[in-house]
Design an enzyme around this catalytic site. Structure first.
Site, PDB file in Angstrom:
ATOM      1  N   ASN A  52       0.816  -1.220   0.000  1.00  0.00           N
ATOM      2  CA  ASN A  52       0.000   0.000   0.000  1.00  0.00           C
ATOM      3  C   ASN A  52       0.849   1.270   0.000  1.00  0.00           C
ATOM      4  O   ASN A  52       0.576   2.210  -0.750  1.00  0.00           O
ATOM      5  CB  ASN A  52      -0.946   0.005   1.210  1.00  0.00           C
ATOM      6  CG  ASN A  52      -1.953  -1.114   1.135  1.00  0.00           C
ATOM      7  OD1 ASN A  52      -2.059  -1.798   0.118  1.00  0.00           O
ATOM      8  ND2 ASN A  52      -2.703  -1.322   2.215  1.00  0.00           N
ATOM      9  N   THR A  66     -15.751  38.745 -31.231  1.00  0.00           N
ATOM     10  CA  THR A  66     -16.593  38.358 -30.100  1.00  0.00           C
ATOM     11  C   THR A  66     -17.843  37.749 -30.743  1.00  0.00           C
ATOM     12  O   THR A  66     -18.253  38.199 -31.827  1.00  0.00           O
ATOM     13  CB  THR A  66     -17.012  39.553 -29.209  1.00  0.00           C
ATOM     14  OG1 THR A  66     -17.785  40.451 -30.000  1.00  0.00           O
ATOM     15  CG2 THR A  66     -15.811  40.288 -28.649  1.00  0.00           C
ATOM     16  N   HIS A  67     -18.413  36.749 -30.138  1.00  0.00           N
ATOM     17  CA  HIS A  67     -19.565  36.019 -30.711  1.00  0.00           C
ATOM     18  C   HIS A  67     -19.259  35.468 -32.101  1.00  0.00           C
ATOM     19  O   HIS A  67     -20.150  35.316 -32.927  1.00  0.00           O
ATOM     20  CB  HIS A  67     -20.818  36.900 -30.805  1.00  0.00           C
ATOM     21  CG  HIS A  67     -21.098  37.689 -29.565  1.00  0.00           C
ATOM     22  ND1 HIS A  67     -21.872  37.216 -28.535  1.00  0.00           N
ATOM     23  CD2 HIS A  67     -20.670  38.917 -29.180  1.00  0.00           C
ATOM     24  CE1 HIS A  67     -21.929  38.120 -27.565  1.00  0.00           C
ATOM     25  NE2 HIS A  67     -21.199  39.163 -27.933  1.00  0.00           N
ATOM     26  N   SER A 111      -8.302  12.865 -48.246  1.00  0.00           N
ATOM     27  CA  SER A 111      -9.539  12.099 -48.254  1.00  0.00           C
ATOM     28  C   SER A 111      -9.383  10.949 -49.247  1.00  0.00           C
ATOM     29  O   SER A 111      -8.730  11.095 -50.282  1.00  0.00           O
ATOM     30  CB  SER A 111     -10.697  13.005 -48.682  1.00  0.00           C
ATOM     31  OG  SER A 111     -11.761  12.220 -49.188  1.00  0.00           O
ATOM     32  N   LYS A 122      -9.138  17.438 -51.099  1.00  0.00           N
ATOM     33  CA  LYS A 122      -9.185  17.708 -49.651  1.00  0.00           C
ATOM     34  C   LYS A 122      -7.825  17.664 -48.971  1.00  0.00           C
ATOM     35  O   LYS A 122      -6.973  16.845 -49.294  1.00  0.00           O
ATOM     36  CB  LYS A 122     -10.090  16.682 -48.967  1.00  0.00           C
ATOM     37  CG  LYS A 122     -11.534  16.800 -49.388  1.00  0.00           C
ATOM     38  CD  LYS A 122     -12.286  17.727 -48.488  1.00  0.00           C
ATOM     39  CE  LYS A 122     -12.873  16.916 -47.353  1.00  0.00           C
ATOM     40  NZ  LYS A 122     -13.685  17.740 -46.495  1.00  0.00           N
ATOM     41  N   GLU A 156      -8.325  18.304 -35.150  1.00  0.00           N
ATOM     42  CA  GLU A 156      -9.597  17.660 -34.778  1.00  0.00           C
ATOM     43  C   GLU A 156      -9.382  16.569 -33.728  1.00  0.00           C
ATOM     44  O   GLU A 156     -10.166  16.429 -32.786  1.00  0.00           O
ATOM     45  CB  GLU A 156     -10.275  17.081 -36.018  1.00  0.00           C
ATOM     46  CG  GLU A 156     -10.841  18.170 -36.928  1.00  0.00           C
ATOM     47  CD  GLU A 156     -11.288  17.636 -38.292  1.00  0.00           C
ATOM     48  OE1 GLU A 156     -11.394  16.413 -38.459  1.00  0.00           O
ATOM     49  OE2 GLU A 156     -11.538  18.469 -39.182  1.00  0.00           O
ATOM     50  N   TYR A 213      -6.521   2.179   2.622  1.00  0.00           N
ATOM     51  CA  TYR A 213      -6.426   1.650   1.273  1.00  0.00           C
ATOM     52  C   TYR A 213      -7.585   0.717   0.946  1.00  0.00           C
ATOM     53  O   TYR A 213      -8.027  -0.076   1.773  1.00  0.00           O
ATOM     54  CB  TYR A 213      -5.102   0.882   1.085  1.00  0.00           C
ATOM     55  CG  TYR A 213      -5.009   0.272  -0.301  1.00  0.00           C
ATOM     56  CD1 TYR A 213      -4.580   1.018  -1.389  1.00  0.00           C
ATOM     57  CD2 TYR A 213      -5.405  -1.045  -0.527  1.00  0.00           C
ATOM     58  CE1 TYR A 213      -4.530   0.477  -2.663  1.00  0.00           C
ATOM     59  CE2 TYR A 213      -5.359  -1.599  -1.804  1.00  0.00           C
ATOM     60  CZ  TYR A 213      -4.920  -0.830  -2.862  1.00  0.00           C
ATOM     61  OH  TYR A 213      -4.886  -1.368  -4.132  1.00  0.00           O
TER      62      TYR A 213
HETATM   63  N1  ARG Z   1      -2.041  -3.059  -7.515  1.00  0.00           N
HETATM   64  C1  ARG Z   1      -2.383  -2.373  -6.303  1.00  0.00           C
HETATM   65  C2  ARG Z   1      -2.818  -0.950  -6.645  1.00  0.00           C
HETATM   66  O1  ARG Z   1      -2.558  -0.524  -7.705  1.00  0.00           O
HETATM   67  C3  ARG Z   1      -1.216  -2.369  -5.386  1.00  0.00           C
HETATM   68  C4  ARG Z   1      -1.560  -2.345  -3.953  1.00  0.00           C
HETATM   69  C5  ARG Z   1      -2.066  -3.646  -3.521  1.00  0.00           C
HETATM   70  N2  ARG Z   1      -2.352  -3.639  -2.138  1.00  0.00           N
HETATM   71  C6  ARG Z   1      -3.223  -4.517  -1.613  1.00  0.00           C
HETATM   72  N3  ARG Z   1      -3.416  -4.449  -0.365  1.00  0.00           N
HETATM   73  N4  ARG Z   1      -3.883  -5.339  -2.361  1.00  0.00           N
HETATM   74  O2  ARG Z   1      -3.424  -0.272  -5.884  1.00  0.00           O
END
Ligand code: ARG
Length: 459
Positions: free
Chosen positions: A110, A155-156, A277, A283, A290, A317
C-alpha cells in the site's frame, strides 16, 4: 500465477478472479520507479541496522540488474505476476536468494504503490512541463514575428475590433503559462514521501522516514500514515490541470480548424500535419487539430472517473484505488501526445497575413475608431455611434469597407469628417492607439513580449 500472499490460503485463486485482480498489465509502466523506491528503502533499512551492509549491497545490485535487464529487453515483464511489485520481488529472490526476501521488511504494497505512483507522476509532471514550455517558445516566436500582422478580433465569432496575430497568440501564451504554474503547484503540494506508512498504521521497525524522503528528493515524509496510503488528491489535481490544458488546446484547435477552412484561409496547415480524403482528391484535412479537440473528452472523462471512484472509499487503502492507474496513464500519454503534435503543427503552419488584414478591413472592425474620431471632434458618443451605424449600412449596401468611402460620401453622412479620417481608421492606427498593457498596440505588445521572454528564461 505468482502471488506474494499464498500462505493463508488453502485453494488456488480462480483464474478469472486472478485476472480481474491483477494489475501487472498496466503497472509495469512504473517498474523503474518501483525499483528506485526499493533501493531507497533498502538503503534506509541498512542505515538503521535493520539490514546488514552486505545484504543492502546484494539487494541493490540485484535490483539494478533487474532494471537493466528489463531496459535492454532480456527480462520480460509478463502477466505471470500479479503486479509490478511481485515481479520485482520474485525476480530479486531468484537472483540473489534469501537476502531478497528481506526487501519488503517494514513495507506494505500500500505504501509502495503510493510511492511508485507519486514518483511516476512527479517524473511525468516534469515531462509535461517541458512540452508546454516548447509550445510557449513557438508561440513567442510567432508573437515576435507578427506585432504588425493585422487581423480581426472576434466576439460572438463576429468581427469586432482589429488586433494583431501577436496579440491573439499572446492570449494562448497566457493560458499555457497558467497551465505550467498549475503543474508547479501540484508538484510542490504532492512532494511528500508516503513510504514508511506501511499498510495503514506505520510500522514497528525503527524506520528513518526523513532519510528515505531525502533519498528520493521529497520535501519530507507525509504526516499521517492512513492518509499516505489513501490519498489520490494529487492525481485528481493533475487530471484537472491536464483537463484545463486540453481545454486550451481544444479551443486553439477549433480556431486552427476554422482558420484553415476555405472560408477563412487565415492559415495553411503544413502538408506534414494534414491528411487527405480517400474519395475527394482536393481535400486537405486538419485531422491533427480535430483529434486534439476530440481527445479532450478522454482526459475530462478520466478526471470524472477518478473523482467518482474516490468519493465513497472509506479509509484507508481499498482496491478501488488500483483504478487510478490506467486512467492517469492514459490521460498523461494523451496530453503529452497532443502537446507535442500541436506544437509541431503550429511551428510549421503558414499564416496568410494579407488575407487576415483584408478580413479585418472588410468586417468594419474599425467602426469603433470611426465613432471615436467623431467624439474627438466634439460629437457625443451616442450620436457618433448612430452616425457610424449609418456609414456601415451604406457600405454594406455598396459592398465596400469604411476605408473605401470617398470624402464626399463621408461628408454626406456627417460634415464633421475631414481628410484625416482615413488615417484615423487605418488598421495601423486602430491597433497602434491601443497601447495600454495587454492591448495589441505595438509598443504595449513589445513590452509584453519582453516580459514573456524573461519568464521563459527564468522558468
Ligand atoms: N495493484 C495495487 C494498486 O494498484 C497495489 C496495492 C495492492 N495492495 C493490496 N493491499 N492489495 O493499488
Amino acid at each position: 500465477m505468482a502471488q506474494l500472499w499464498g500462505g493463508r490460503f488453502t485453494k488456488e485463486t480462480d483464474k478469472l478472479v486472478y485476472n480481474f485482480n491483477a494489475s501487472i498489465s498496466f503497472d509495469k509502466k512504473f517498474y523503474e520507479q518501483d525499483i528506485r523506491g526499493s533501493i531507497a528503502h533498502v538503503t534506509m533499512l541498512a542505515k538503521q541496522g535493520i539490514l546488514t551492509e552486505e545484504e543492502k549491497v546484494q539487494i541493490i545490485d540485484g535490483l539494478n540488474g533487474i532494471c537493466r535487464d528489463v531496459e535492454n529487453g532480456t527480462l520480460e515483464i509478463t502477466d505471470k505476476y500479479e503486479d509490478i511489485h511481485s515481479f520485482v520481488e520474485a525476480n530479486l529472490i531468484d537472483r540473489i536468494g534469501d537476502a531478497g526476501k528481506k526487501l519488503h521488511t517494514g513495507r506494505s504494497r500500500n505504501d509502495q504503490v503510493a510511492l511508485d505512483m507519486k514518483l511516476y507522476t512527479r517524473d511525468e509532471i516534469v515531462e509535461l512541463d517541458k512540452l508546454v514550455k516548447k509550445l510557449l517558445e513557438v508561440l513567442l516566436q510567432i508573437m515576435k514575428d507578427n506585432t504588425e500582422t493585422f487581423m480581426p478580433g472576434f466576439t460572438h465569432l463576429q468581427k469586432a475590433q482589429p488586433i494583431t496575430l501577436a496579440h491573439h497568440m499572446g492570449a494562448y501564451f497566457e493560458m499555457f503559462k497558467r497551465d505550467r504554474s498549475r503543474l508547479k503547484d501540484i508538484y510542490a503540494r504532492m512532494n511528500y514521501c508516503p513510504l514508511g506508512a506501511g499498510a495503514l498504521a506505520g510500522t514497528t521497525y525503527p524506520l528513518d522516514r526523513d532519510y528515505t524522503a531525502e533519498l528520493l528528493d521529497f520535501t519530507g515524509p507525509t504526516l499521517n500514515s492512513m492518509d499516505s496510503v489513501a490519498d489520490r488528491d494529487y492525481l485528481i489535481e493533475l487530471l484537472s490541470a491536464m483537463s484545463t490544458m486540453m481545454m486550451h488546446l481544444s479551443r486553439f484547435s477549433e480556431e486552427v480548424i476554422l482558420w484553415n477552412s476555405n472560408e477563412y484561409q487565415f492559415v495553411e496547415i503544413d502538408d506534414a500535419y494534414s491528411t487527405g480524403s480517400s474519395i475527394m482528391p482536393q481535400k486537405k484535412n486538419p485531422d491533427i487539430a480535430e483529434l486534439v479537440r476530440g481527445k479532450t473528452g478522454r482526459v475530462y472523462g478520466a478526471l470524472m472517473s477518478l473523482l467518482t471512484t474516490m468519493k465513497g472509499i472509506p479509509l484507508a487503502y481499498n482496491k478501488d484505488m488500483q483504478e487510478d492507474k490506467e486512467l492517469v496513464f492514459d490521460a498523461i500519454d494523451t496530453t503529452k501526445g497532443c502537446l507535442a503534435l500541436f506544437t509541431g503543427m503550429l511551428r510549421t503552419m503558414k499564416f496568410n497575413k494579407a488575407r487576415m488584414e483584408t478580413s479585418a478591413k472588410n468586417g468594419f472592425t474599425n467602426a469603433t475608431d470611426a465613432a471615436d474620431y467623431l467624439v474627438n471632434h466634439g460629437v457625443p458618443f451616442r450620436d457618433a455611434h448612430g452616425i457610424v451605424g449609418q456609414l456601415v449600412l451604406y457600405c454594406i449596401e455598396k459592398n465596400i469597407a469604411l476605408d473605401d468611402m470617398s470624402m464626399e460620401e463621408f461628408r454626406a453622412i456627417s460634415p464633421v469628417f475631414e481628410e484625416d479620417i482615413y488615417d484615423a481608421i487605418s488598421m495601423k492606427t486602430c491597433v497602434e492607439m491601443r497601447n495600454t498593457i495587454g492591448a495589441p498596440g505595438e509598443d504595449a505588445m513589445e513590452k509584453v513580449i519582453a516580459q514573456e521572454e524573461a519568464y521563459l528564461i527564468s522558468e
